[in-house]
Design a protein around this motif. Structure first.
Motif, PDB file in Angstrom:
ATOM      1  N   ILE A 113       0.856  -1.183   0.000  1.00  0.00           N
ATOM      2  CA  ILE A 113       0.000   0.000   0.000  1.00  0.00           C
ATOM      3  C   ILE A 113       0.897   1.239   0.000  1.00  0.00           C
ATOM      4  O   ILE A 113       1.749   1.397   0.879  1.00  0.00           O
ATOM      5  CB  ILE A 113      -0.936   0.003   1.221  1.00  0.00           C
ATOM      6  N   LYS A 114       0.710   2.093  -0.943  1.00  0.00           N
ATOM      7  CA  LYS A 114       1.591   3.253  -1.105  1.00  0.00           C
ATOM      8  C   LYS A 114       1.501   4.177   0.108  1.00  0.00           C
ATOM      9  O   LYS A 114       0.424   4.586   0.532  1.00  0.00           O
ATOM     10  CB  LYS A 114       1.197   4.026  -2.369  1.00  0.00           C
ATOM     11  N   GLY A 115       2.660   4.493   0.680  1.00  0.00           N
ATOM     12  CA  GLY A 115       2.745   5.431   1.798  1.00  0.00           C
ATOM     13  C   GLY A 115       2.284   4.867   3.132  1.00  0.00           C
ATOM     14  O   GLY A 115       2.187   5.612   4.108  1.00  0.00           O
ATOM     15  N   ALA A 116       2.009   3.571   3.220  1.00  0.00           N
ATOM     16  CA  ALA A 116       1.493   2.992   4.469  1.00  0.00           C
ATOM     17  C   ALA A 116       2.627   2.681   5.436  1.00  0.00           C
ATOM     18  O   ALA A 116       3.754   2.387   5.032  1.00  0.00           O
ATOM     19  CB  ALA A 116       0.694   1.734   4.182  1.00  0.00           C
ATOM     20  N   LYS A 117       2.315   2.757   6.734  1.00  0.00           N
ATOM     21  CA  LYS A 117       3.232   2.374   7.796  1.00  0.00           C
ATOM     22  C   LYS A 117       2.739   1.038   8.364  1.00  0.00           C
ATOM     23  O   LYS A 117       1.574   0.899   8.730  1.00  0.00           O
ATOM     24  CB  LYS A 117       3.234   3.447   8.900  1.00  0.00           C
ATOM     25  N   TYR A 118       3.651   0.046   8.430  1.00  0.00           N
ATOM     26  CA  TYR A 118       3.257  -1.307   8.829  1.00  0.00           C
ATOM     27  C   TYR A 118       3.799  -1.671  10.209  1.00  0.00           C
ATOM     28  O   TYR A 118       4.908  -1.255  10.584  1.00  0.00           O
ATOM     29  CB  TYR A 118       3.771  -2.332   7.814  1.00  0.00           C
ATOM     30  N   PHE A 119       3.019  -2.480  10.931  1.00  0.00           N
ATOM     31  CA  PHE A 119       3.468  -3.087  12.186  1.00  0.00           C
ATOM     32  C   PHE A 119       3.123  -4.574  12.120  1.00  0.00           C
ATOM     33  O   PHE A 119       2.025  -4.956  11.740  1.00  0.00           O
ATOM     34  CB  PHE A 119       2.781  -2.433  13.391  1.00  0.00           C
ATOM     35  N   GLY A 120       4.047  -5.387  12.543  1.00  0.00           N
ATOM     36  CA  GLY A 120       3.845  -6.833  12.480  1.00  0.00           C
ATOM     37  C   GLY A 120       5.073  -7.484  11.860  1.00  0.00           C
ATOM     38  O   GLY A 120       6.149  -6.894  11.825  1.00  0.00           O
ATOM     39  N   PRO A 121       4.906  -8.734  11.352  1.00  0.00           N
ATOM     40  CA  PRO A 121       3.652  -9.472  11.206  1.00  0.00           C
ATOM     41  C   PRO A 121       3.160 -10.040  12.537  1.00  0.00           C
ATOM     42  O   PRO A 121       3.929 -10.208  13.469  1.00  0.00           O
ATOM     43  CB  PRO A 121       4.045 -10.610  10.252  1.00  0.00           C
ATOM     44  N   TYR A 122       1.869 -10.329  12.577  1.00  0.00           N
ATOM     45  CA  TYR A 122       1.248 -10.945  13.736  1.00  0.00           C
ATOM     46  C   TYR A 122       0.982 -12.423  13.438  1.00  0.00           C
ATOM     47  O   TYR A 122       0.705 -12.790  12.290  1.00  0.00           O
ATOM     48  CB  TYR A 122      -0.079 -10.249  14.059  1.00  0.00           C
ATOM     49  N   PRO A 123       1.062 -13.279  14.458  1.00  0.00           N
ATOM     50  CA  PRO A 123       0.870 -14.713  14.212  1.00  0.00           C
ATOM     51  C   PRO A 123      -0.558 -15.061  13.807  1.00  0.00           C
ATOM     52  O   PRO A 123      -0.771 -15.983  13.051  1.00  0.00           O
ATOM     53  CB  PRO A 123       1.246 -15.363  15.546  1.00  0.00           C
ATOM     54  N   LYS A 124      -1.553 -14.331  14.327  1.00  0.00           N
ATOM     55  CA  LYS A 124      -2.958 -14.594  14.024  1.00  0.00           C
ATOM     56  C   LYS A 124      -3.666 -13.274  13.736  1.00  0.00           C
ATOM     57  O   LYS A 124      -3.317 -12.237  14.309  1.00  0.00           O
ATOM     58  CB  LYS A 124      -3.657 -15.301  15.186  1.00  0.00           C
ATOM     59  N   ILE A 125      -4.717 -13.351  12.916  1.00  0.00           N
ATOM     60  CA  ILE A 125      -5.412 -12.124  12.541  1.00  0.00           C
ATOM     61  C   ILE A 125      -6.170 -11.533  13.723  1.00  0.00           C
ATOM     62  O   ILE A 125      -6.298 -10.307  13.847  1.00  0.00           O
ATOM     63  CB  ILE A 125      -6.356 -12.390  11.341  1.00  0.00           C
ATOM     64  N   TRP A 126      -6.630 -12.413  14.637  1.00  0.00           N
ATOM     65  CA  TRP A 126      -7.348 -11.862  15.794  1.00  0.00           C
ATOM     66  C   TRP A 126      -6.420 -11.053  16.691  1.00  0.00           C
ATOM     67  O   TRP A 126      -6.868 -10.140  17.395  1.00  0.00           O
ATOM     68  CB  TRP A 126      -8.036 -12.972  16.585  1.00  0.00           C
ATOM     69  N   ALA A 127      -5.112 -11.369  16.668  1.00  0.00           N
ATOM     70  CA  ALA A 127      -4.162 -10.619  17.489  1.00  0.00           C
ATOM     71  C   ALA A 127      -4.050  -9.176  17.001  1.00  0.00           C
ATOM     72  O   ALA A 127      -3.893  -8.245  17.803  1.00  0.00           O
ATOM     73  CB  ALA A 127      -2.788 -11.298  17.459  1.00  0.00           C
ATOM     74  N   VAL A 128      -4.151  -8.965  15.685  1.00  0.00           N
ATOM     75  CA  VAL A 128      -4.102  -7.599  15.146  1.00  0.00           C
ATOM     76  C   VAL A 128      -5.364  -6.842  15.556  1.00  0.00           C
ATOM     77  O   VAL A 128      -5.301  -5.681  15.970  1.00  0.00           O
ATOM     78  CB  VAL A 128      -3.996  -7.611  13.600  1.00  0.00           C
ATOM     79  N   HIS A 129      -6.525  -7.487  15.419  1.00  0.00           N
ATOM     80  CA  HIS A 129      -7.786  -6.835  15.776  1.00  0.00           C
ATOM     81  C   HIS A 129      -7.816  -6.466  17.265  1.00  0.00           C
ATOM     82  O   HIS A 129      -8.286  -5.378  17.626  1.00  0.00           O
ATOM     83  CB  HIS A 129      -8.968  -7.740  15.435  1.00  0.00           C
TER      84      HIS A 129
END
Length: 617
Positions: free
Chosen positions: A125-141
């Motif tokens: 995604i252009k210009g996006a700032k990322y954090f992760g990766p996370y092991p599970k999607i629920w952990a990000v939520h």
């Protein structure tokens, strides 16, 4: 067999510059891609006499029909080209990464007018700032839900934001207080951007400043009797505390690093990547690697880092178990991917980082164990393994019953052996057997004795009572008899099999160092594919036999210690341990003189005389 392959280039034809080489088969398929600082020196290793090559390297070289190379300007360019070709050709003899799934990330779309926080697997995604990766999607939520309470930035989709801008009514998150409301003018775009910057700063690890400021504002609002405002700050503070509790502090606040724990055996490797940002573990990534050629930990690190940072920005520091030979070039390649500053590749020798590396390695060990356990309980995989063993060894039938033997000793003393039984690809622990070997000359003699004793039960079993269930189990003949070792051990077992007169039992040996299978009448071993279920099952049987033999040997040693040394006055557990470490066993201690015993730390002349007299009595 010739000394080398027919397509070997002349030494003078191979350049000495850095470059990348490819082995191809007769159809043109790329079998293996490698890099070298000196192409001539590196390729000469593959064209050494075939007998001197590692078994799996020999299989790759003999399967190939040609080799080609490309010269590059620097070692870093060689690293980049190798990475590109491995991704393009997917060579079967290069390591295989089983973890093909993409991990979820938290992304903040800084390129938008009013940036939003979202869960995504798209890292472009252009210009996006990322954090992760996370092991599970629920952990990000979960993390986003907590962070929004402290920093209410936009979470709605672009279509919802556009609709709210046109109508002047806040979107649903704005209505329930989960967004500051830049779409409806509740906050300005500039104020929302400040919230976004605070969100990013907190996730980057600047934790204490926000906790301190929020606590101060809560107290000021409370003193001014603005209790609703104070309650909002209180809720923000609770949210910040909850996020901090979820990411345990392991290092100093300024530390941004990735740690790679690696555990591997002859067939596979487990990798655990701990992502530490602001001194906290922000994410964990795990995957499995299938090994085709025999690779050291340092060589695995090279391939693992290239895959781990495909499409990702590496941190300033990366900690690995062992540094590869091209560590400097790998650092430069990673630095180019980072772009903003240099990447340092290190090992952790002591302190907090070394302790965290031990944790990552422990997780990798558990992951490898779980991976092997799951494969062993898969019915389809077991069926495939038995069929492949039958075909690979040229057996008339599938080996529904396999028995494996291993010998264990301590410096030539306390010699014992084990027999483990696998039926239909599963362990039958009720039919395991242990053997004690009173006298032997070497491992081959021990194998001969054990196989002879085991085969004797096949004849005795038919003469004993049918009600003797233990004898009935032991007298059931195996389809495949396996010994731990190479040609010498197989020849010793074959001699015992011939002398017993027993027919219909297939014999093989599995050598641990190269994982090749030796048959009694063959000059060269059978090589099963590294990732095959057949080799995995044979390796598991051999390892189980080794474990069972070691357990028995240690138990005997412990009984010797308890029954003999514990009765000597003045000899406690610590001194017993020291004596055994020095002499290796009780039997060797019995042969020592009082003067030799007295030389052991903590044992004086009087106690040495007592030990000598007691052991000789």
């Amino acid at each position: 067999m010739t000394d080398t392959v027919s397509y070997r280039p002349k030494a003078g034809e191979i350049p000495t510059q850095p470059g990348v080489y490819r082995f191809r088969d007769s159809t043109g398929r790329v079998l293996y891609v490698g890099k070298a600082q000196n192409l001539r020196a590196r390729l000469s290793n593959y064209f050494a006499p075939l007998r001197s090559l590692h078994e799996r390297t020999r299989r790759m070289v003999t399967t190939a029909s040609s080799v080609e190379w490309t010269v590059v300007g620097t070692d870093v360019e060689a690293l980049q080209l190798e990475y590109t070709w491995i991704k393009e050709f997917d060579p079967p003899f290069n390591v295989k990464f089983r973890d093909d799934k993409s991990y979820p990330f938290m992304a903040i779309t800084l390129g938008d007018e009013a940036p939003r926080v979202m869960v995504t697997r798209n890292q472009r995604i252009k210009g996006a700032k990322y954090f992760g990766p996370y092991p599970k999607i629920w952990a990000v939520h979960d993390t986003i839900d907590l962070m929004i309470k402290a920093f209410p930035i936009r979470t709605c989709s672009d279509s919802s934001y556009k609709k709210a801008m046109q109508s002047g009514r806040p979107c649903f998150p704005g209505q329930i207080g989960r967004c500051g409301g830049p779409c409806s003018g509740k906050v300005t775009i500039e104020e929302h951007r400040e919230l976004v910057n605070d969100f990013i700063a907190f996730m980057n690890g600047h934790d204490k400043r926000f906790v301190t400021e929020t606590t101060k504002r809560m107290r000021e609002a409370s003193e001014a009797q603005e209790y609703e405002k104070a309650a909002r700050f209180r809720d923000q503070l609770h949210a910040l505390d909850a996020v901090l509790e979820k990411s345990t502090v392991v290092l100093a606040d300024s530390v941004d690093t990735d740690l790679f724990g690696i555990e591997h055996d002859e067939l596979a490797a487990a990798v655990q990547q701990f992502i530490v940002r602001g001194g906290r573990i922000r994410g964990v990534r795990a995957w499995m690697v299938d090994k085709e050629l025999d690779l050291t930990t340092a060589e695995l690190v090279d391939s693992i880092l290239q895959t781990a940072y495909e499409g990702q920005i590496p941190p300033r520091e990366i900690i690995v178990p062992d540094l590869p030979d091209d560590a400097a070039e790998l650092e430069q390649w990673l630095s180019e991917r980072r772009g903003t500053s240099k990447v340092a590749l290190k090992t952790a020798q002591r302190g907090e980082k070394a302790a965290l590396m031990q944790t990552a390695t422990l997780n990798a060990k558990n992951a490898l164990m779980l991976y092997k356990m799951r494969r062993s309980t898969d019915f389809v995989a077991r069926t495939e393994a038995l069929t492949d063993i039958q075909n690979g060894l040229g057996m008339p039938d599938a080996p529904l019953r396999m028995e494996c033997f291993d010998v264990s000793h301590l410096g030539g003393t306390n010699v014992v052996a084990s027999m483990v039984v696998f039926e239909d690809g599963l362990a039958r622990k009720d039919q395991y057997r242990r053997f004690t070997i009173p006298e032997t000359t070497d491992d081959t003699d021990s194998i001969y004795q054990v196989i002879t004793r085991r085969l004797a039960y096949l004849e005795e079993g038919s003469e004993r009572s049918e009600s003797d269930s233990v004898t009935k189990k032991f007298s059931y003949p195996p389809n495949l008899l396996i010994v731990d070792g190479g040609q010498p051990q197989v020849q010793a077992a074959a001699r015992a099999l011939r002398e017993s007169g027993v027919q219909g039992i297939f014999l093989a040996g599995l050598a641990k160092r190269l994982e090749e299978i030796w048959l009694p009448d063959d000059d060269f071993p059978v090589i099963l594919p590294r990732g095959s279920e057949a080799l995995f099952l044979l390796q598991r049987i051999r390892d189980e036999a080794h474990r069972f033999a070691i357990t028995h040997q240690r138990a005997r040693r412990k009984r010797d210690i308890t029954s003999v040394l514990s009765e000597i006055p003045g000899l406690g557990p610590a001194r017993v341990k020291t004596l055994l470490k020095e002499f290796g066993s009780v039997s060797k201690l019995k042969q020592a003189t009082p003067e030799q015993i007295a030389e052991v730390k903590g044992v004086g002349e009087l106690l040495a005389t007592t030990i000598h007299r007691q052991l000789r009595s």
